[in-house]
Design a protein around this motif. Structure first.
Motif, short mmCIF file in Angstrom:
data_model
loop_
_atom_site.label_atom_id
_atom_site.label_comp_id
_atom_site.label_asym_id
_atom_site.label_seq_id
_atom_site.Cartn_x
_atom_site.Cartn_y
_atom_site.Cartn_z
N GLU A 29 0.82 -1.21 0.00
CA GLU A 29 0.00 0.00 0.00
C GLU A 29 0.86 1.26 0.00
N VAL A 30 0.25 2.35 -0.44
CA VAL A 30 0.89 3.66 -0.35
C VAL A 30 -0.06 4.61 0.37
N LYS A 80 5.85 0.07 -7.62
CA LYS A 80 5.42 0.89 -8.76
C LYS A 80 5.47 2.39 -8.48
N PHE A 81 5.49 2.78 -7.20
CA PHE A 81 5.37 4.19 -6.86
C PHE A 81 6.37 4.58 -5.78
N LYS A 82 6.68 5.89 -5.75
CA LYS A 82 7.62 6.41 -4.76
C LYS A 82 7.06 7.70 -4.17
N VAL A 83 7.61 8.12 -3.07
CA VAL A 83 7.19 9.35 -2.42
C VAL A 83 7.34 10.53 -3.39
N GLU A 101 -8.29 13.78 4.18
CA GLU A 101 -7.01 14.39 3.82
C GLU A 101 -5.98 13.34 3.41
N PHE A 102 -6.13 12.11 3.91
CA PHE A 102 -5.20 11.02 3.56
C PHE A 102 -5.97 9.72 3.39
N ILE A 103 -5.36 8.81 2.62
CA ILE A 103 -5.93 7.48 2.44
C ILE A 103 -4.80 6.52 2.06
N THR A 104 -4.91 5.27 2.51
CA THR A 104 -3.99 4.24 2.03
C THR A 104 -4.66 3.49 0.89
N VAL A 105 -3.91 3.27 -0.19
CA VAL A 105 -4.43 2.64 -1.40
C VAL A 105 -3.48 1.54 -1.83
N HIS A 106 -4.02 0.40 -2.23
CA HIS A 106 -3.15 -0.66 -2.76
C HIS A 106 -2.53 -0.18 -4.06
N GLU A 107 -1.27 -0.46 -4.26
CA GLU A 107 -0.58 0.07 -5.43
C GLU A 107 -1.19 -0.41 -6.74
N PHE A 279 -20.77 -3.83 -12.48
CA PHE A 279 -20.40 -3.05 -11.29
C PHE A 279 -18.89 -2.88 -11.35
N MET A 280 -18.46 -1.68 -11.70
CA MET A 280 -17.04 -1.49 -12.01
C MET A 280 -16.14 -1.83 -10.83
N ARG A 281 -14.90 -2.13 -11.16
CA ARG A 281 -13.91 -2.49 -10.14
C ARG A 281 -12.67 -1.60 -10.29
N ALA A 282 -11.91 -1.49 -9.23
CA ALA A 282 -10.65 -0.76 -9.28
C ALA A 282 -9.65 -1.50 -10.16
N ASP A 283 -8.85 -0.74 -10.93
CA ASP A 283 -7.86 -1.37 -11.81
C ASP A 283 -6.85 -0.31 -12.24
N GLY A 284 -5.69 -0.31 -11.57
CA GLY A 284 -4.67 0.68 -11.88
C GLY A 284 -4.08 0.55 -13.27
N GLN A 285 -4.00 -0.68 -13.79
CA GLN A 285 -3.45 -0.88 -15.14
C GLN A 285 -4.36 -0.25 -16.19
N GLN A 286 -5.67 -0.47 -16.07
CA GLN A 286 -6.60 0.16 -17.00
C GLN A 286 -6.57 1.67 -16.86
N LEU A 287 -6.43 2.15 -15.64
CA LEU A 287 -6.34 3.59 -15.42
C LEU A 287 -5.08 4.16 -16.09
N GLY A 288 -4.03 3.36 -16.12
CA GLY A 288 -2.82 3.78 -16.83
C GLY A 288 -3.05 3.93 -18.32
N GLU A 289 -3.88 3.06 -18.90
CA GLU A 289 -4.24 3.19 -20.31
C GLU A 289 -5.05 4.46 -20.55
N ILE A 290 -5.92 4.77 -19.60
CA ILE A 290 -6.71 6.00 -19.69
C ILE A 290 -5.80 7.23 -19.60
N THR A 291 -4.76 7.15 -18.76
CA THR A 291 -3.78 8.23 -18.67
C THR A 291 -3.20 8.55 -20.05
N LYS A 292 -2.85 7.52 -20.80
CA LYS A 292 -2.27 7.71 -22.14
C LYS A 292 -3.24 8.45 -23.06
N LEU A 293 -4.54 8.09 -22.98
CA LEU A 293 -5.53 8.74 -23.84
C LEU A 293 -5.71 10.21 -23.47
#
Length: 333
Positions: A29-30, A80-83, A101-107, A279-293
Motif C-alpha cells: 500500500e501507499v 510501482k510508486f515512490k514518495v 485528507e489522507f488514504i492508504t491505497v493498494h498500489e 459493477f465497475m472495479r478498481a484497476d490501476g493498469q486500466q487507469l494507466g491506459e486511460i492516462t495515455k488517452l
C-alpha cells in the motif's frame, strides 16, 4: 486528519466532519495525501444504504471513491510508486474513503496522474473512466464502425464514454436535455436525442451495443433497438447471476439476483440479444491506459462544478439533483 464520515445509513443525512488518525500503509500500500476527490451518485446510494447488501460497511465510515493526490509514504513491497509521485485512483471496494485528507491505497489500484491536467480534473476521471472502459472495451468489445447508444450523455459516465467510443471508432447516439446538446456534440456524439421531447426507441434501430444507466422502462426499450446478437450492458441494474458469480456472492444472493433479473434476461433472450450488469472495479493498469488517452488529447475531463472540502454535503446534494453536466469535484487541499 480531517474526514467526512457516514454515521448512520440514511437518505439525505449529512456527513459528519471528524478528526481521525492518519492511516498507516501496509504491505503493498501507499499513503496518499488527497488534493481533490470526485463526488459520485454511488456515494449517495451507499450513504442511503441502497448497496448495503453488497457493500456492508460498518458505520462510521469515510465516504468517497475517486481521488487525485501525492504519495507521502510507501509500505513494504511497493514497487510501482515512490514518495512524491502525483497519482489518481478509484480505490477498491471496502477500501474507499476519499473524503479525507489522507488514504492508504493498494498500489495495484493507482496510476500516475496525467501530466496535462489539474488535480481536480484528474480526480474526476477514475470511477467514470473505469466504468466506461470496462463496459465498452472489456465487456462490450466495441469495434470500429459499430453503433453504440449511450444513455444520459451529459452525465459523468456519459461524457467519458462518448469520447472513448469515438476514439474506438464507433458511431455514437446519446440522449440528453436540450441545454446539453452542444456539449455532447462537442464530445463527438453523432446523433443526439432530446429525451424530453423525443422517443429514442422510434429513432434508433439495429444497434450493436447499449450502455444503460437509467430505469427499468428505459432498459426494456433499449433492448428493442439492438440488432440480433446485440449486447446491452447496464450499470444501473438489475444485477444478474453472472455478476453474482464474479462478485463471489452466496447462494441466497445469487438466487435473489436471478429473480431480480429474470424479466430482463427473458426479454433479451426473446429478442436474440445479450444482457449483462456491470459493477465497475478498481484497476490501476486500466487507469494507466486511460492516462495515455488523456495525455494524447483523445479524452478530456468534463467538470461541472468544484466545491471546497467543507462543502461536501452541498456537493452531494448537487449531484443528487441530477443537474450536473459532467463531474462534480471537491478540493481537499
Amino acid at each position: 486528519m480531517k474526514a467526512f464520515t457516514v454515521e448512520k445509513y440514511e437518505k439525505n443525512r449529512e456527513l459528519t466532519l471528524a478528526n481521525l488518525p492518519e492511516p498507516i500503509p501496509k504491505s503493498g500500500e501507499v499513503l496518499v495525501e488527497i488534493r481533490s476527490a470526485a463526488v459520485n451518485l454511488l456515494d449517495s446510494k451507499i450513504r442511503s444504504g441502497e448497496f448495503k447488501i453488497l457493500l456492508p460497511y460498518k458505520t462510521p465510515f469515510i465516504l468517497g471513491h475517486d481521488l487525485a493526490g501525492v504519495v507521502k509514504k510507501v509500505g513494504s513491497n511497493v514497487n510501482k510508486f515512490k514518495v512524491g509521485d502525483e497519482v489518481y485512483s478509484r480505490p477498491r471496494d471496502h477500501r474507499q474513503g476519499t473524503y479525507a485528507e489522507f488514504i492508504t491505497v493498494h498500489e495495484d489500484d493507482l496510476a500516475i496522474k496525467p501530466k496535462n491536467i489539474s488535480m481536480s480534473e484528474a480526480a474526476s476521471i477514475p470511477l467514470v473512466g473505469l466504468t466506461a472502459w470496462q463496459a465498452l472495451v472489456e465487456m462490450g468489445n466495441l469495434k470500429r464502425g459499430q453503433k453504440l447508444f449511450i444513455q444520459a450523455g451529459s452525465g459523468g459516465v456519459g461524457t467519458f464514454a462518448i469520447q472513448l467510443a469515438k476514439y474506438l471508432g464507433a458511431y455514437v447516439a446519446t440522449t440528453t436535455s436540450a441545454k446539453n446538446i452542444d456539449l455532447v456534440k462537442s464530445l463527438g456524439a453523432d446523433e443526439v436525442i432530446d429525451y424530453k421531447t423525443q422517443d429514442f426507441e422510434t429513432l434508433l434501430s439495429n444497434y450493436d451495443l447499449v450502455l444503460n444507466s437509467q430505469d427499468a422502462e428505459t432498459l426494456q426499450k433499449s433492448l428493442r433497438i439492438l440488432k440480433p446478437g446485440g449486447h446491452l450492458i447496464s450499470i444501473s441494474g438489475p444485477p444478474d447471476p453472472t455478476f453474482a458469480k464474479i462478485f463471489g456472492l452466496g447462494f441466497i444472493l445469487k438466487f435473489v439476483m436471478t429473480i431480480l433479473s429474470l424479466k430482463v434476461r427473458k426479454a433479451a433472450k426473446n429478442l436474440g440479444v445479450r444482457y449483462n450488469f456491470l459493477f465497475m472495479r478498481a484497476d490501476g493498469q486500466q487507469l494507466g491506459e486511460i492516462t495515455k488517452l488523456i495525455e494524447s488529447g483523445k479524452i478530456k475531463p468534463v467538470i461541472d462544478k468544484v466545491f471546497p472540502f467543507n462543502s461536501i454535503n452541498e456537493a452531494l446534494a448537487y449531484v443528487e439533483s441530477g443537474r450536473a453536466a459532467g463531474k462534480v469535484v471537491i478540493e481537499v487541499k
